[in-house]
Design an enzyme around this catalytic site. Structure first.
Site, mmCIF file in Angstrom:
data_model
loop_
_atom_site.group_PDB
_atom_site.id
_atom_site.type_symbol
_atom_site.label_atom_id
_atom_site.label_comp_id
_atom_site.label_asym_id
_atom_site.label_seq_id
_atom_site.Cartn_x
_atom_site.Cartn_y
_atom_site.Cartn_z
ATOM 1 N N ASN A 5 0.808 -1.227 0.000
ATOM 2 C CA ASN A 5 0.000 0.000 0.000
ATOM 3 C C ASN A 5 0.836 1.270 0.000
ATOM 4 O O ASN A 5 0.408 2.310 0.494
ATOM 5 C CB ASN A 5 -0.968 0.008 1.197
ATOM 6 C CG ASN A 5 -1.871 -1.200 1.208
ATOM 7 O OD1 ASN A 5 -2.512 -1.503 0.196
ATOM 8 N ND2 ASN A 5 -1.913 -1.915 2.328
ATOM 9 N N ARG A 6 2.050 1.159 -0.510
ATOM 10 C CA ARG A 6 2.978 2.289 -0.606
ATOM 11 C C ARG A 6 3.354 2.865 0.766
ATOM 12 O O ARG A 6 3.778 4.006 0.890
ATOM 13 C CB ARG A 6 2.436 3.386 -1.538
ATOM 14 C CG ARG A 6 2.148 2.868 -2.940
ATOM 15 C CD ARG A 6 2.008 3.977 -3.949
ATOM 16 N NE ARG A 6 3.253 4.744 -4.121
ATOM 17 C CZ ARG A 6 4.313 4.329 -4.833
ATOM 18 N NH1 ARG A 6 4.296 3.135 -5.426
ATOM 19 N NH2 ARG A 6 5.368 5.087 -4.949
ATOM 20 N N LEU A 7 3.230 2.038 1.794
ATOM 21 C CA LEU A 7 3.662 2.429 3.138
ATOM 22 C C LEU A 7 5.118 1.985 3.314
ATOM 23 O O LEU A 7 5.456 1.142 4.146
ATOM 24 C CB LEU A 7 2.757 1.800 4.198
ATOM 25 C CG LEU A 7 1.263 2.124 4.059
ATOM 26 C CD1 LEU A 7 0.459 1.389 5.125
ATOM 27 C CD2 LEU A 7 1.029 3.630 4.156
ATOM 28 N N HIS A 8 5.977 2.547 2.470
ATOM 29 C CA HIS A 8 7.345 2.074 2.345
ATOM 30 C C HIS A 8 8.171 2.345 3.601
ATOM 31 O O HIS A 8 7.802 3.148 4.451
ATOM 32 C CB HIS A 8 8.009 2.706 1.123
ATOM 33 C CG HIS A 8 7.256 2.495 -0.145
ATOM 34 N ND1 HIS A 8 6.722 1.281 -0.503
ATOM 35 C CD2 HIS A 8 6.924 3.365 -1.146
ATOM 36 C CE1 HIS A 8 6.108 1.399 -1.668
ATOM 37 N NE2 HIS A 8 6.203 2.649 -2.076
#
Length: 199
Positions: A177-180
């Site tokens: 979820n692009r919660l890098h």
């Protein structure tokens, strides 16, 4: 949802070695490929891919023709940035710092460790200069092969290496979820400080 960082607070060179070893096992081609960013004398950015040929606490080493565009930019501004992107692992590492030229002995040793045909190709090339047609380059290659029918080719004086001494190393890990996940290490004297960064 995992709210803990997967990038450990460790020595950044040790962490690089771990990630690099995993990249060598998973990347199909050139796991040692890295983007090298330099700047022109007027400050315009310049970028290309090169190959990492040595690394450790002293820095990250690559070799090139110093009369090429990149070589001229380096000599005019001895600073650079590197980027490793390992798509198969969904990871990247950014490295920034000053450059120093390797010794002639180190340049000789690496040049002569390369396959003979690569030595000839490098010695015959006016890298980054205009070329009227490929046949002209191949004529130079053939002429050098005839001039030196066996053994090593003399290393051209302008063919050398540079070592980047990192001041900043950032590790980036893809997360759902692009919660890098990002951790930045910054040189502090003989050691490092580190902090997580927002993605």
């Amino acid at each position: 949802m995992d709210n803990k960082s997967a990038i450990p607070q460790s020595d950044p060179f040790d962490l690089f070695e771990t990630w690099f070893a995993e990249a060598r096992a998973s990347e199909p081609n050139d796991s040692n490929a890295m983007a090298l960013a330099t700047a022109t004398p007027s400050g315009a950015p310049s970028l290309r891919m090169v190959l990492l040929k040595g690394h450790g606490p002293g820095g990250f080493t690559f070799f090139t023709n110093a009369q090429s565009r990149k070589g001229e930019e380096i000599r005019a501004n001895m600073q650079a940035a590197l980027l490793f992107h390992w798509k198969s692992l969904r990871r990247q590492i950014r490295i920034e710092g000053p450059l120093e030229e390797v010794s002639a002995a180190e340049a000789d040793a690496y040049f002569h460790s390369r396959p003979r045909v690569s030595q000839i190709g490098s010695a015959a090339s006016d890298q980054s200069r205009p070329l009227d047609e490929r046949a002209s380059y191949f004529a130079r290659v053939e002429a050098l092969a005839e001039q030196y029918p066996e053994g090593d080719i003399p290393r051209p004086a302008h063919w050398t290496g540079f070592r980047l001494a990192p001041q900043r190393i950032e590790f980036w890990l893809d997360r759902p979820n692009r919660l890098h996940d990002r951790r930045l290490f910054v040189r502090a004297g003989e050691g490092w400080t580190d902090t997580l960064l927002y993605p």
